[in-house]
Design a protein around this motif. Structure first.
Motif, PDB file in Angstrom:
ATOM      1  N   PHE A   1     -33.277  94.400 108.840  1.00 55.08           N
ATOM      2  CA  PHE A   1     -32.506  94.850 107.684  1.00 55.08           C
ATOM      3  C   PHE A   1     -31.117  95.344 108.077  1.00 55.08           C
ATOM      4  N   GLU A   2     -30.731  95.145 109.318  1.00 56.09           N
ATOM      5  CA  GLU A   2     -29.398  95.562 109.747  1.00 56.09           C
ATOM      6  C   GLU A   2     -28.349  94.633 109.134  1.00 56.09           C
ATOM      7  N   ASN A   3     -27.461  95.200 108.322  1.00 52.80           N
ATOM      8  CA  ASN A   3     -26.408  94.448 107.627  1.00 52.80           C
ATOM      9  C   ASN A   3     -26.960  93.295 106.791  1.00 52.80           C
ATOM     10  N   ILE A   4     -28.155  93.456 106.270  1.00 48.60           N
ATOM     11  CA  ILE A   4     -28.768  92.375 105.506  1.00 48.60           C
ATOM     12  C   ILE A   4     -28.039  92.180 104.182  1.00 48.60           C
ATOM     13  N   ALA A   5     -27.922  90.933 103.750  1.00 48.63           N
ATOM     14  CA  ALA A   5     -27.269  90.620 102.477  1.00 48.63           C
ATOM     15  C   ALA A   5     -28.195  90.979 101.315  1.00 48.63           C
ATOM     16  N   GLU A   6     -27.599  91.532 100.260  1.00 52.25           N
ATOM     17  CA  GLU A   6     -28.348  91.921  99.069  1.00 52.25           C
ATOM     18  C   GLU A   6     -27.785  91.207  97.850  1.00 52.25           C
ATOM     19  N   LEU A   7     -28.645  91.028  96.859  1.00 52.34           N
ATOM     20  CA  LEU A   7     -28.243  90.392  95.619  1.00 52.34           C
ATOM     21  C   LEU A   7     -27.759  91.424  94.615  1.00 52.34           C
ATOM     22  N   GLU A   8     -26.765  91.038  93.821  1.00 47.43           N
ATOM     23  CA  GLU A   8     -26.373  91.875  92.687  1.00 47.43           C
ATOM     24  C   GLU A   8     -27.574  91.985  91.745  1.00 47.43           C
ATOM     25  N   GLY A   9     -27.934  93.178  91.407  1.00 44.01           N
ATOM     26  CA  GLY A   9     -29.086  93.385  90.531  1.00 44.01           C
ATOM     27  C   GLY A   9     -30.378  93.656  91.280  1.00 44.01           C
ATOM     28  N   GLY A  10     -30.351  93.600  92.629  1.00 42.36           N
ATOM     29  CA  GLY A  10     -31.533  93.931  93.416  1.00 42.36           C
ATOM     30  C   GLY A  10     -32.185  92.742  94.071  1.00 42.36           C
ATOM     31  N   GLY A  11     -32.797  93.014  95.192  1.00 43.12           N
ATOM     32  CA  GLY A  11     -33.463  91.961  95.940  1.00 43.12           C
ATOM     33  C   GLY A  11     -32.564  91.396  97.024  1.00 43.12           C
ATOM     34  N   TYR A  12     -33.101  90.415  97.730  1.00 44.30           N
ATOM     35  CA  TYR A  12     -32.402  89.850  98.884  1.00 44.30           C
ATOM     36  C   TYR A  12     -32.443  88.325  98.812  1.00 44.30           C
ATOM     37  N   PRO A  13     -31.300  87.661  99.043  1.00 46.35           N
ATOM     38  CA  PRO A  13     -31.331  86.198  99.075  1.00 46.35           C
ATOM     39  C   PRO A  13     -32.095  85.720 100.305  1.00 46.35           C
ATOM     40  N   ALA A  14     -33.002  84.777 100.104  1.00 45.33           N
ATOM     41  CA  ALA A  14     -33.812  84.262 101.212  1.00 45.33           C
ATOM     42  C   ALA A  14     -34.042  82.776 100.996  1.00 45.33           C
ATOM     43  N   SER A  15     -34.477  82.118 102.041  1.00 49.57           N
ATOM     44  CA  SER A  15     -34.740  80.680 101.972  1.00 49.57           C
ATOM     45  C   SER A  15     -35.906  80.354 102.898  1.00 49.57           C
TER      46      SER A  15
ATOM     47  N   SER B   1     -29.983  81.048  91.709  1.00 48.93           N
ATOM     48  CA  SER B   1     -28.848  80.130  91.715  1.00 48.93           C
ATOM     49  C   SER B   1     -28.541  79.653  93.127  1.00 48.93           C
ATOM     50  N   THR B   2     -28.039  78.411  93.229  1.00 50.32           N
ATOM     51  CA  THR B   2     -27.602  77.909  94.536  1.00 50.32           C
ATOM     52  C   THR B   2     -26.293  78.566  94.965  1.00 50.32           C
ATOM     53  N   ASP B   3     -25.691  79.334  94.058  1.00 47.60           N
ATOM     54  CA  ASP B   3     -24.489  80.111  94.384  1.00 47.60           C
ATOM     55  C   ASP B   3     -24.687  81.533  93.858  1.00 47.60           C
ATOM     56  N   PRO B   4     -25.619  82.271  94.477  1.00 52.82           N
ATOM     57  CA  PRO B   4     -25.990  83.584  93.936  1.00 52.82           C
ATOM     58  C   PRO B   4     -24.896  84.626  94.127  1.00 52.82           C
ATOM     59  N   ASP B   5     -24.915  85.649  93.257  1.00 57.11           N
ATOM     60  CA  ASP B   5     -23.995  86.777  93.373  1.00 57.11           C
ATOM     61  C   ASP B   5     -24.527  87.729  94.441  1.00 57.11           C
ATOM     62  N   ILE B   6     -23.786  87.844  95.528  1.00 61.53           N
ATOM     63  CA  ILE B   6     -24.216  88.651  96.672  1.00 61.53           C
ATOM     64  C   ILE B   6     -23.294  89.851  96.838  1.00 61.53           C
ATOM     65  N   VAL B   7     -23.878  90.993  97.109  1.00 62.53           N
ATOM     66  CA  VAL B   7     -23.105  92.212  97.355  1.00 62.53           C
ATOM     67  C   VAL B   7     -22.378  92.053  98.684  1.00 62.53           C
ATOM     68  N   ARG B   8     -21.058  92.245  98.648  1.00 66.17           N
ATOM     69  CA  ARG B   8     -20.275  92.157  99.888  1.00 66.17           C
ATOM     70  C   ARG B   8     -19.901  93.569 100.325  1.00 66.17           C
ATOM     71  N   PRO B   9     -20.470  94.035 101.427  1.00 62.22           N
ATOM     72  CA  PRO B   9     -20.182  95.398 101.887  1.00 62.22           C
ATOM     73  C   PRO B   9     -18.760  95.503 102.472  1.00 62.22           C
ATOM     74  N   SER B  10     -18.261  96.724 102.506  1.00 63.34           N
ATOM     75  CA  SER B  10     -16.956  96.941 103.117  1.00 63.34           C
ATOM     76  C   SER B  10     -17.089  96.873 104.632  1.00 63.34           C
ATOM     77  N   MET B  11     -15.961  96.741 105.317  1.00 56.20           N
ATOM     78  CA  MET B  11     -15.964  96.690 106.779  1.00 56.20           C
ATOM     79  C   MET B  11     -16.538  97.974 107.363  1.00 56.20           C
ATOM     80  N   ASP B  12     -16.201  99.114 106.729  1.00 57.60           N
ATOM     81  CA  ASP B  12     -16.722 100.405 107.200  1.00 57.60           C
ATOM     82  C   ASP B  12     -18.238 100.462 107.100  1.00 57.60           C
ATOM     83  N   GLU B  13     -18.771  99.940 105.986  1.00 63.09           N
ATOM     84  CA  GLU B  13     -20.238  99.936 105.814  1.00 63.09           C
ATOM     85  C   GLU B  13     -20.916  99.071 106.851  1.00 63.09           C
TER      86      GLU B  13
END
Length: 265
Positions: free
Chosen positions: A140-154, A250-262
């Motif tokens: 879960f280190e720097n893991i990508a998260e979805l807008e609205g909750g959850g995690y994009p996975a494949s 979606s094949t182009d999901p909305d992903i939370v982009r963290p700041s560089m500091d985060e």
């Protein structure tokens, strides 16, 4: 392998001696009512039962092992996956040995073929819960998260299909890419080299055991052609695809982009 430890091993010597006396006390001839009127001791009955139990255990273990191979495929140890329990299997005799026959995914590109590939790749991503990723052993280190909750996975199979499609795009790059800059060309070379390595790992991991032979289909040919009638046990694709469509995002999901500091924390 965990071995069962008999609690009696921790008992005192006097306990062992007392147990031995109890065994001897009850080791008296017992008459069994049968036509032969044979006399069998408790010890003999015990030995017969013991041998029977051992035989059952050996047979049970052998049934769980492919005796035809020195290194049977392990049934335990593979990482957990949310789709694993939904996968069905079937015998499949499909082989792409005829260079003149095409599936809906092969041959000269066309709008219909592009549509087939789009449908095939549509469930490439799904929304995974934290519990699912933890069970799968993901970091879960720097893991990508979805807008609205959850995690994009494949699923791995969709990563591999993506790589195949990228190689196909490159095969017909005049149609799909047009004129590329030097930077874009370098990017695609690096990406496709990664794809080749991904497919190599998967191919060698699964080790297809199908037998291929060769035959002359044209007297004027320089080399014989490939043929195979082998059947393989394959995943039933519909069982994976149905699960994928049920969980897809979606094949182009909305992903939370963290700041560089985060990301540096």
């Amino acid at each position: 392998m965990n071995h069962y430890e008999d609690p009696s091993r921790s008992a005192s010597l006097s306990d062992d001696e007392e147990s031995q006396r109890l065994i001897e006390k009850h080791d008296q001839p017992v008459k069994l009512h049968s036509r032969g009127s044979s006399i069998v001791t408790c010890k003999r009955v015990y030995m017969v039962l013991l041998h029977g139990i051992v035989l059952i255990l050996v047979v049970t273990l052998c049934m769980g092992i492919d005796s035809k191979g020195p290194n049977p495929r392990p049934t335990k140890g593979a990482s957990w996956s949310p789709v694993r329990e939904h996968i069905e299997h079937e015998l499949n005799a499909g082989h792409a040995t005829d260079h003149h026959k095409y599936s809906q995914y092969s041959g000269w590109p066309s709008p219909k073929q592009d549509e087939a590939w789009d449908d095939l790749m549509r469930p490439v991503y799904f929304n995974a819960t934290r519990d699912e990723l933890e069970k799968a052993g993901e970091s879960f280190e720097n893991i990508a998260e979805l807008e609205g909750g959850g995690y994009p996975a494949s699923l791995g199979v969709y990563h591999e299909l993506h790589c195949l499609r990228q190689l196909r795009f490159w095969l017909w790059k005049d149609r799909y890419y047009g004129d590329l800059t030097e930077a874009q060309d370098d990017y695609f070379h690096g990406h496709l080299d990664h794809c080749i390595e991904t497919l190599r790992l998967t191919i060698m991991c699964n080790g297809n055991p199908a037998v291929y032979s060769f035959y002359w289909d044209d007297p004027a040919a320089d080399h014989p052609a490939t043929q195979s009638n082998s059947e393989n046990v394959c995943a039933k694709w519909e069982s994976i695809e149905n699960w994928g469509y049920e969980r897809r995002i979606s094949t182009d999901p909305d992903i939370v982009r963290p700041s560089m500091d985060e990301m540096m924390q």
